[in-house]
Design an enzyme around this catalytic site. Structure first.
Site, PDB file in Angstrom:
ATOM      1  N   HIS A 299      -5.853   1.832  -4.506  1.00 49.88           N
ATOM      2  CA  HIS A 299      -4.866   1.486  -3.265  1.00 49.88           C
ATOM      3  C   HIS A 299      -4.447  -0.058  -3.647  1.00 49.88           C
ATOM      4  O   HIS A 299      -5.070  -0.645  -4.471  1.00 49.88           O
ATOM      5  CB  HIS A 299      -5.457   1.342  -1.992  1.00 49.88           C
ATOM      6  CG  HIS A 299      -6.350   0.584  -1.704  1.00 49.88           C
ATOM      7  ND1 HIS A 299      -6.829  -0.116  -0.624  1.00 49.88           N
ATOM      8  CD2 HIS A 299      -7.532   0.257  -2.541  1.00 49.88           C
ATOM      9  CE1 HIS A 299      -7.683  -0.761  -0.455  1.00 49.88           C
ATOM     10  NE2 HIS A 299      -8.266  -0.764  -1.587  1.00 49.88           N
TER      11      HIS A 299
ATOM     12  N   HIS B 274      -2.541   1.387   6.962  1.00 54.31           N
ATOM     13  CA  HIS B 274      -2.803   1.213   5.558  1.00 54.31           C
ATOM     14  C   HIS B 274      -2.911   2.652   5.005  1.00 54.31           C
ATOM     15  O   HIS B 274      -3.269   3.598   5.484  1.00 54.31           O
ATOM     16  CB  HIS B 274      -4.229   0.416   5.520  1.00 54.31           C
ATOM     17  CG  HIS B 274      -4.284   0.222   4.060  1.00 54.31           C
ATOM     18  ND1 HIS B 274      -3.716  -0.782   3.279  1.00 54.31           N
ATOM     19  CD2 HIS B 274      -5.187   0.858   3.188  1.00 54.31           C
ATOM     20  CE1 HIS B 274      -4.174  -0.969   2.094  1.00 54.31           C
ATOM     21  NE2 HIS B 274      -4.942  -0.013   2.001  1.00 54.31           N
TER      22      HIS B 274
ATOM     23  N   CYS C 236       0.718  -1.112   0.009  1.00 52.75           N
ATOM     24  CA  CYS C 236      -0.127  -0.214   0.106  1.00 52.75           C
ATOM     25  C   CYS C 236       0.799   1.319   0.041  1.00 52.75           C
ATOM     26  O   CYS C 236       0.715   2.079  -0.897  1.00 52.75           O
ATOM     27  CB  CYS C 236      -1.012   0.076   1.125  1.00 52.75           C
ATOM     28  SG  CYS C 236      -0.298   0.174   2.798  1.00 52.75           S
TER      29      CYS C 236
END
Length: 371
Positions: free
Chosen positions: A345, A333, A285
């Site tokens: 993402h 994240h 990510c």
């Protein structure tokens, strides 16, 4: 002072340089998961989904730790190389002083003078500028005093550099151990989740997919930021949402560096998630967001936690395409906001880079790399 003994002491002090050079950076070992969890047959889909989400979340937390350790190890390795270079230079200077002291002692024994020009030639950073006038030579005893003072300085510097190298080497070994531990945790959690998914019946797998789609639709309607239901704002980009046809149009095009970052991130759609990866074939990510902004000419920190800590915070209501949305209380994240209540993402292992509702995970906050 015994000059021969002093020389041996100096040489022994720099033996650490060889030890430092012997460190070999190797990746952590591969481990199998210790247990073999299986979902309860006929168990509620929510329970299975929760179990899978938990395992992948733990893997992502470990991935963040791995990325941070990897960044730290890279910096420490560069520092170690610099210290090695410093040690080598100081060792050479110390040896030159030792040789000079021996020459001065021999001159003293003979009752001769010792050339200060020779002293400058050996010790000077630019020996070609040394005065050639040997007539200005000081007496040997004065020269010896200068030599001994310089030896003392060189010895202190050598001690300092040796201590710094020793500490850096110790820190590097600790960082590599942390990296290996994080790698083991990642592999274990992913293996556990994959075993669960492999053991699902077809109707359970289909039910989980439908449940995930339902949750994403609910998240779309819950987006509290700007541009809800307007579609992503990437100029000429193609969405790839949960249904395979992401939102498009309805929002202004993005220009400048933010537009370049969004375009780069959107161009990676369909590439696999890879923990610790920064492209070009796979990303995790924060690997995706950091490389996208570097591609736009504005480097940012590597990990999502460092991005949260180091970039300017903006309100959720003022989020703009190119901003980074940080998720979960531990900032483990990150996705790039593309407008229309959507992010692009790298979700998790086993998935590919895609767009998703920006509110599909607990939002910690928004940061803006572009200033």
């Amino acid at each position: 002072m015994n000059l021969s003994t002093g020389g041996r002491q100096l040489r022994s002090r720099v033996a650490l340089a060889a030890l430092v050079g012997a460190v070999i950076l190797v990746p952590g070992p591969s481990y199998a998961a210790p247990n073999d969890p299986k979902p309860a047959d006929g168990g509620p889909l929510e329970q299975i989904r929760s179990q899978l989400d938990g395992l992948y979340r733990e893997a992502e937390v470990a991935t963040e730790a791995y990325d941070a350790a990897n960044e730290k190890a890279t910096g420490q390795s560069k520092r170690l190389a610099s210290l090695q270079s410093d040690l080598a230079r100081t060792q050479g200077r110390a040896q030159a002083l030792h040789d000079l002291a021996g020459a001065a002692a021999r001159a003293q024994y003979r009752g001769d003078y010792f050339s200060s020009a020779g002293f400058q030639l050996i010790l000077g950073d630019h020996p070609e500028n040394a005065l050639p006038d040997a007539a200005q030579a000081a007496r040997t005893r004065d020269t010896l005093h200068n030599i001994y003072e310089n030896q003392k300085t060189a010895r202190a510097e050598l001690d300092r550099q040796t201590e710094a190298a020793t500490k850096n080497l110790r820190d590097l070994k600790k960082t590599l151990a942390d990296k290996a531990d994080a790698k083991e945790k990642i592999q274990n959690k992913i293996a556990d989740a994959e075993r669960i998914e492999a053991g699902l019946k077809s109707e359970q797998a289909n039910g989980l997919a439908q449940l995930e789609k339902q949750k994403e639709n609910e998240a779309t309607s819950k987006w509290p930021g700007p541009g809800a239901n307007a579609g992503p704002a990437n100029k000429g980009g193609t969405g790839n949402g949960p249904s395979g046809n992401g939102p498009s149009g309805g929002a202004p095009a993005v220009s400048g560096r933010a537009g370049q970052a969004v375009s780069f991130a959107m161009a990676q759609i369909g590439k696999p998630y890879g923990w610790g990866d920064v492209g070009p074939s796979s990303y995790d990510c924060s690997g995706l967001t950091s490389v996208a902004w570097a591609h736009a000419g504005h480097p940012i920190p590597r990990t999502s936690q460092a991005q949260w800590q180091g970039l300017r915070h903006v309100s959720l209501s003022s989020a703009q395409p190119g901003d980074l949305i940080i998720y979960f209380n531990d900032a483990t994240h990150v996705g790039m906001y593309i407008g229309g209540g959507q992010i692009v993402h790298a979700p998790r292992p086993g998935r590919t880079i895609t767009t998703a509702p920006a509110a599909s995970m607990p939002i910690l906050g928004v940061v803006r790399p572009g200033g």
